[in-house]
Structures are given as structure tokens and as C-alpha cells.
Scaffold this motif. Structure first.
Motif, PDB file in Angstrom:
ATOM      1  N   GLY A 105       6.511   6.938   4.833  1.00 54.29           N
ATOM      2  CA  GLY A 105       5.631   6.678   3.697  1.00 54.29           C
ATOM      3  C   GLY A 105       4.338   7.463   3.705  1.00 54.29           C
ATOM      4  N   HIS A 106       3.911   7.925   4.881  1.00 49.48           N
ATOM      5  CA  HIS A 106       2.666   8.682   4.955  1.00 49.48           C
ATOM      6  C   HIS A 106       2.904  10.125   5.390  1.00 49.48           C
ATOM      7  CE1 HIS A 106       0.301   4.679   5.420  1.00 49.48           C
ATOM      8  NE2 HIS A 106       0.570   4.960   4.167  1.00 49.48           N
ATOM      9  N   PHE A 161       0.842  -1.188   0.000  1.00 53.20           N
ATOM     10  CA  PHE A 161       0.000   0.000   0.000  1.00 53.20           C
ATOM     11  C   PHE A 161       0.877   1.238   0.000  1.00 53.20           C
ATOM     12  CE2 PHE A 161      -2.491  -3.319   2.046  1.00 53.20           C
ATOM     13  CZ  PHE A 161      -3.659  -3.257   1.300  1.00 53.20           C
ATOM     14  N   TYR A 162       0.506   2.198  -0.813  1.00 51.52           N
ATOM     15  CA  TYR A 162       1.207   3.475  -0.854  1.00 51.52           C
ATOM     16  C   TYR A 162       0.198   4.542  -1.240  1.00 51.52           C
ATOM     17  CZ  TYR A 162       1.232   2.584  -5.878  1.00 51.52           C
ATOM     18  OH  TYR A 162       0.862   2.309  -7.158  1.00 51.52           O
ATOM     19  N   ARG A 163       0.591   5.793  -1.086  1.00 55.58           N
ATOM     20  CA  ARG A 163      -0.302   6.903  -1.405  1.00 55.58           C
ATOM     21  C   ARG A 163       0.035   7.489  -2.772  1.00 55.58           C
ATOM     22  NH1 ARG A 163      -1.394  10.129   4.197  1.00 55.58           N
ATOM     23  NH2 ARG A 163      -2.221   8.326   5.283  1.00 55.58           N
ATOM     24  N   VAL A 164      -1.007   7.904  -3.464  1.00 54.89           N
ATOM     25  CA  VAL A 164      -0.843   8.541  -4.767  1.00 54.89           C
ATOM     26  C   VAL A 164      -1.196  10.020  -4.611  1.00 54.89           C
ATOM     27  CG1 VAL A 164      -1.646   8.633  -7.150  1.00 54.89           C
ATOM     28  CG2 VAL A 164      -1.399   6.431  -6.000  1.00 54.89           C
ATOM     29  N   TYR A 165      -0.283  10.864  -5.044  1.00 50.67           N
ATOM     30  CA  TYR A 165      -0.479  12.305  -4.966  1.00 50.67           C
ATOM     31  C   TYR A 165      -0.572  12.834  -6.400  1.00 50.67           C
ATOM     32  CZ  TYR A 165       1.093  11.441  -0.227  1.00 50.67           C
ATOM     33  OH  TYR A 165       1.217  10.952   1.051  1.00 50.67           O
ATOM     34  N   ARG A 166      -1.754  13.307  -6.780  1.00 51.53           N
ATOM     35  CA  ARG A 166      -2.011  13.720  -8.173  1.00 51.53           C
ATOM     36  C   ARG A 166      -1.132  14.862  -8.634  1.00 51.53           C
ATOM     37  NH1 ARG A 166      -8.060  13.826 -10.038  1.00 51.53           N
ATOM     38  NH2 ARG A 166      -6.896  13.971 -11.950  1.00 51.53           N
ATOM     39  N   TYR A 167      -0.820  15.775  -7.749  1.00 56.56           N
ATOM     40  CA  TYR A 167      -0.083  16.975  -8.150  1.00 56.56           C
ATOM     41  C   TYR A 167       1.400  16.907  -7.806  1.00 56.56           C
ATOM     42  CZ  TYR A 167      -4.952  18.352  -7.950  1.00 56.56           C
ATOM     43  OH  TYR A 167      -6.312  18.385  -8.101  1.00 56.56           O
ATOM     44  N   ALA A 168       1.837  15.816  -7.185  1.00 57.05           N
ATOM     45  CA  ALA A 168       3.238  15.690  -6.775  1.00 57.05           C
ATOM     46  C   ALA A 168       3.729  14.260  -6.990  1.00 57.05           C
ATOM     47  CB  ALA A 168       3.400  16.092  -5.315  1.00 57.05           C
ATOM     48  N   PRO A 169       4.133  13.926  -8.221  1.00 57.40           N
ATOM     49  CA  PRO A 169       4.600  12.561  -8.477  1.00 57.40           C
ATOM     50  C   PRO A 169       5.849  12.197  -7.678  1.00 57.40           C
ATOM     51  CG  PRO A 169       4.791  13.925 -10.451  1.00 57.40           C
ATOM     52  CD  PRO A 169       4.101  14.742  -9.417  1.00 57.40           C
ATOM     53  N   SER A 170       6.646  13.181  -7.298  1.00 57.91           N
ATOM     54  CA  SER A 170       7.830  12.878  -6.487  1.00 57.91           C
ATOM     55  C   SER A 170       7.408  12.350  -5.116  1.00 57.91           C
ATOM     56  CB  SER A 170       8.718  14.107  -6.347  1.00 57.91           C
ATOM     57  OG  SER A 170       8.011  15.166  -5.724  1.00 57.91           O
ATOM     58  N   ALA A 171       6.332  12.871  -4.558  1.00 66.07           N
ATOM     59  CA  ALA A 171       5.828  12.384  -3.271  1.00 66.07           C
ATOM     60  C   ALA A 171       5.269  10.973  -3.415  1.00 66.07           C
ATOM     61  CB  ALA A 171       4.762  13.321  -2.727  1.00 66.07           C
ATOM     62  N   THR A 172       4.633  10.681  -4.542  1.00 65.62           N
ATOM     63  CA  THR A 172       4.148   9.321  -4.794  1.00 65.62           C
ATOM     64  C   THR A 172       5.321   8.352  -4.877  1.00 65.62           C
ATOM     65  OG1 THR A 172       2.212  10.150  -5.978  1.00 65.62           O
ATOM     66  CG2 THR A 172       2.845   7.860  -6.395  1.00 65.62           C
TER      67      THR A 172
END
Length: 118
Positions: A58-59, A3-14
Motif C-alpha cells: 500500500g505504500h 488510511f491510503y495515499r493519494v497520488y495526484r498524477y497517478a490515479p492508478s497508484a491511488t
């Protein structure tokens, strides 16, 4: 399953969230194998490191990266400004005023949709 988080406006954070999750789950698997080998104290330490990577890095840290980079991406890159305007139409004029790349590439059509200029 990872499990991981997807950030639409920040692919580096994803990407950071994915990396931390992979490292964290690797540590958890390592801790399980250490328990199987009757090495309880090292297993607890490795498991705690895994939990730190998954939960905190991760979060929590990924959220902070996304907040910083997402705002910057929306205000400087046309692609992210368009995605944001699709979800927040009221921000269209504001983003056109601060993001010249967005203003040069996109406009509203007669239906109010954000479309690429021809």
C-alpha cells in the motif's frame, strides 16, 4: 478508519493503495477475530499478511507505481501537465515541448496563469 495515499498524477497508484489498504485492514480484522477464537498462530500469520499489504504494498509499491505512471501522465496527458504546471510554473515550456496535447489545449495568460485555449 482506512488510511491510503493519494497520488495526484497517478490515479492508478491511488486505486492500488486503496485496494491494498482494504485487503490489509480486512486481514487485521480477521486476525482479531482469530485471536478471539483462541487461534493465536493463524492470527499472527493473518496479521502479518495484513501488515504486508498495508505497509509494503500500500505504500512502498504504490509509491513506485506513482513515480512511473505519474511521470508518464505528466508528459503525455494535458490534464496532468496542467496540474503539474500549476505547482511548478518553471516546467511550462518544457512540458509544451514534449507534450503536444498540452501545447494544443493550454497557454499562459498575461498574468502567467495556465488557461485553456479558446
Amino acid at each position: 478508519m482506512i488510511f491510503y495515499r493519494v497520488y495526484r498524477y497517478a490515479p492508478s497508484a491511488t486505486a492500488f493503495s486503496v485496494l491494498c489498504s482494504l485487503i490489509g485492514y480486512g486481514c487485521v480484522v480477521g486476525a482479531i477475530s482469530l485471536i478471539a477464537g483462541a487461534l493465536i498462530i493463524p492470527a499472527i500469520l493473518v496479521g502479518a499478511i495484513g501488515a504486508f499489504f498495508i505497509i509494503y504494498l500500500g505504500h512502498t509499491v504504490a509509491d513506485k507505481i506513482a513515480e512511473k505512471n505519474g511521470k508518464k501522465n505528466i508528459e503525455t496527458k494535458a490534464k496532468y501537465a496542467r496540474i503539474y504546471c500549476g505547482e511548478h510554473p518553471e516546467a511550462y515550456e518544457y512540458l509544451r515541448s514534449i507534450n503536444p496535447d498540452f501545447a494544443a489545449k493550454f497557454t499562459r495568460d498575461e498574468n502567467g496563469k495556465i488557461v485553456k485555449m479558446k
